[in-house]
Design a protein around this motif. Structure first.
Motif, mmCIF file in Angstrom:
data_model
loop_
_atom_site.group_PDB
_atom_site.id
_atom_site.type_symbol
_atom_site.label_atom_id
_atom_site.label_comp_id
_atom_site.label_asym_id
_atom_site.label_seq_id
_atom_site.Cartn_x
_atom_site.Cartn_y
_atom_site.Cartn_z
ATOM 1 N N PRO A 101 0.567 -1.450 -0.033
ATOM 2 C CA PRO A 101 -0.019 -0.314 -0.081
ATOM 3 C C PRO A 101 0.773 0.821 -0.191
ATOM 4 C CG PRO A 101 -0.097 -0.563 2.246
ATOM 5 C CD PRO A 101 0.641 -2.441 1.460
ATOM 6 N N VAL A 102 0.478 2.483 -0.534
ATOM 7 C CA VAL A 102 0.993 3.773 -0.217
ATOM 8 C C VAL A 102 0.687 4.059 1.234
ATOM 9 C CG1 VAL A 102 0.671 5.873 -1.335
ATOM 10 C CG2 VAL A 102 -0.463 3.857 -2.766
ATOM 11 N N PRO A 103 1.839 4.715 1.678
ATOM 12 C CA PRO A 103 1.925 4.612 2.919
ATOM 13 C C PRO A 103 0.857 6.086 3.367
ATOM 14 C CG PRO A 103 3.903 5.872 2.099
ATOM 15 C CD PRO A 103 3.478 5.289 0.720
ATOM 16 N N GLY A 104 0.496 5.866 4.446
ATOM 17 C CA GLY A 104 -0.924 6.934 4.966
ATOM 18 C C GLY A 104 -1.945 5.893 4.721
ATOM 19 N N PHE A 105 -2.404 4.286 3.378
ATOM 20 C CA PHE A 105 -3.335 3.764 3.486
ATOM 21 C C PHE A 105 -3.212 2.297 3.835
ATOM 22 C CE2 PHE A 105 -3.195 7.557 0.332
ATOM 23 C CZ PHE A 105 -4.808 7.624 -0.138
ATOM 24 N N GLU A 106 -2.295 2.707 4.270
ATOM 25 C CA GLU A 106 -2.102 0.698 4.527
ATOM 26 C C GLU A 106 -3.596 0.501 5.561
ATOM 27 O OE1 GLU A 106 2.092 2.670 4.994
ATOM 28 O OE2 GLU A 106 -0.130 3.275 5.830
ATOM 29 N N ARG A 107 -4.270 1.309 6.453
ATOM 30 C CA ARG A 107 -4.974 0.567 7.798
ATOM 31 C C ARG A 107 -6.724 1.817 6.640
ATOM 32 N NH1 ARG A 107 -2.972 -3.354 10.056
ATOM 33 N NH2 ARG A 107 -0.917 -3.098 11.548
ATOM 34 N N VAL A 108 -6.548 1.226 5.719
ATOM 35 C CA VAL A 108 -8.040 1.886 5.165
ATOM 36 C C VAL A 108 -9.320 1.040 4.193
ATOM 37 C CG1 VAL A 108 -7.045 4.058 4.862
ATOM 38 C CG2 VAL A 108 -7.281 2.633 2.631
ATOM 39 N N PRO A 109 -10.222 0.902 4.833
ATOM 40 C CA PRO A 109 -11.277 0.278 3.769
ATOM 41 C C PRO A 109 -10.899 -0.080 2.473
ATOM 42 C CG PRO A 109 -12.175 1.812 4.764
ATOM 43 C CD PRO A 109 -11.072 2.088 5.215
ATOM 44 N N PRO A 110 -11.042 -1.398 1.888
ATOM 45 C CA PRO A 110 -10.782 -2.255 0.918
ATOM 46 C C PRO A 110 -11.241 -0.605 -0.371
ATOM 47 C CG PRO A 110 -11.725 -3.902 1.505
ATOM 48 C CD PRO A 110 -11.355 -2.539 2.912
ATOM 49 N N SER A 111 -12.327 0.073 -0.471
ATOM 50 C CA SER A 111 -12.613 1.086 -1.143
ATOM 51 C C SER A 111 -11.837 2.127 -1.210
ATOM 52 C CB SER A 111 -14.002 1.232 -1.040
ATOM 53 O OG SER A 111 -14.206 1.979 0.028
ATOM 54 N N GLU A 112 -10.899 2.172 -0.741
ATOM 55 C CA GLU A 112 -9.709 3.254 -0.815
ATOM 56 C C GLU A 112 -8.616 3.170 -0.382
ATOM 57 O OE1 GLU A 112 -11.297 5.875 3.203
ATOM 58 O OE2 GLU A 112 -12.890 5.368 3.392
ATOM 59 N N LYS A 113 -8.704 1.814 -0.479
ATOM 60 C CA LYS A 113 -7.331 1.427 -0.580
ATOM 61 C C LYS A 113 -5.958 1.662 -2.279
ATOM 62 C CE LYS A 113 -5.741 -1.791 2.405
ATOM 63 N NZ LYS A 113 -4.991 -1.558 3.063
ATOM 64 N N ARG A 114 -4.908 2.100 -1.666
ATOM 65 C CA ARG A 114 -4.301 2.590 -3.291
ATOM 66 C C ARG A 114 -3.120 2.321 -2.736
ATOM 67 N NH1 ARG A 114 -4.736 9.557 -3.754
ATOM 68 N NH2 ARG A 114 -6.736 9.218 -3.551
ATOM 69 N N MET A 115 -2.697 1.498 -3.788
ATOM 70 C CA MET A 115 -1.061 0.426 -4.163
ATOM 71 C C MET A 115 -0.426 1.208 -4.702
ATOM 72 S SD MET A 115 -2.060 -1.802 -1.983
ATOM 73 C CE MET A 115 -3.675 -3.229 -1.348
ATOM 74 N N ARG A 116 1.269 0.843 -4.660
ATOM 75 C CA ARG A 116 2.100 1.624 -5.271
ATOM 76 C C ARG A 116 2.505 0.952 -6.516
ATOM 77 N NH1 ARG A 116 7.030 2.469 -0.129
ATOM 78 N NH2 ARG A 116 8.170 2.911 -2.084
ATOM 79 N N THR A 117 3.215 1.290 -7.652
ATOM 80 C CA THR A 117 3.931 0.643 -8.410
ATOM 81 C C THR A 117 5.082 0.665 -8.315
ATOM 82 O OG1 THR A 117 3.978 2.341 -9.499
ATOM 83 C CG2 THR A 117 1.885 1.890 -9.715
ATOM 84 N N ASP A 118 6.131 0.937 -7.544
ATOM 85 C CA ASP A 118 7.173 0.851 -7.162
ATOM 86 C C ASP A 118 7.785 0.223 -5.967
ATOM 87 O OD1 ASP A 118 6.653 2.459 -5.319
ATOM 88 O OD2 ASP A 118 7.943 3.410 -5.610
ATOM 89 N N LYS A 119 6.713 -0.907 -5.363
ATOM 90 C CA LYS A 119 7.382 -1.179 -4.407
ATOM 91 C C LYS A 119 6.090 -2.800 -4.437
ATOM 92 C CE LYS A 119 8.475 -1.538 0.156
ATOM 93 N NZ LYS A 119 8.602 -0.762 1.781
ATOM 94 N N PHE A 120 7.017 -3.819 -4.514
ATOM 95 C CA PHE A 120 5.220 -5.095 -4.118
ATOM 96 C C PHE A 120 6.555 -6.039 -3.441
ATOM 97 C CE2 PHE A 120 4.873 -3.144 -8.658
ATOM 98 C CZ PHE A 120 4.344 -3.522 -8.678
ATOM 99 N N THR A 121 5.612 -6.911 -2.706
ATOM 100 C CA THR A 121 6.476 -8.215 -1.815
ATOM 101 C C THR A 121 6.612 -9.027 -3.110
ATOM 102 O OG1 THR A 121 5.081 -7.184 0.373
ATOM 103 C CG2 THR A 121 5.647 -9.672 0.536
#
Length: 127
Positions: A101-121
């Motif tokens: 997740p984008v910093p600040g969006f780690e613990r938000v509801p799924p409808s508000e999630k934003r994921m990074r394009t430069d870091k994956f697990t």
């Protein structure tokens, strides 16, 4: 949708194919990009191993369908990141990645999630 048409390229050159059953919202620079499911869903199942009378360890294992999907994608594009769930990433180490997740969006509801394009697990095979 074909595999080739399911691959999305981000501004940073990273290419992904979404192998989850739902769309994923990525923060691509100043833009929000909704990447739909490719329809190729990679699943895994939990397997418990008894450690003691009251403790178990759980590992996630893939199946033949998942391996076939990975092979088909690799035949079309050997370098694309195959994005799945954190469970799928553990079940297919090195082949499937999970989102960060984008910093600040780690613990938000799924409808508000934003994921990074430069870091994956990614998980590695254990020695």
């Amino acid at each position: 949708m074909s595999i080739k048409n399911s691959i999305f390229s981000f501004k940073n050159g990273v290419r992904v194919i979404n192998c989850t059953p739902h769309s994923i919202r990525f923060q691509d620079g100043d833009e929000l990009i909704e990447v739909p499911s490719s329809g190729l869903v990679i699943n895994a199942k939990p397997v418990e191993e008894k450690v003691s009378e009251i403790l178990v360890t759980t590992r996630f294992v893939g199946d033949e369908d998942g391996r076939k999907i990975i092979k088909a994608i690799r035949e079309v594009d050997p370098e694309v990141l195959i994005v799945g769930s954190i469970i799928a990433a553990q079940a297919y180490p090195g082949d499937v990645v999970a989102m960060t997740p984008v910093p600040g969006f780690e613990r938000v509801p799924p409808s508000e999630k934003r994921m990074r394009t430069d870091k994956f697990t990614v998980y590695r095979l254990h020695a």
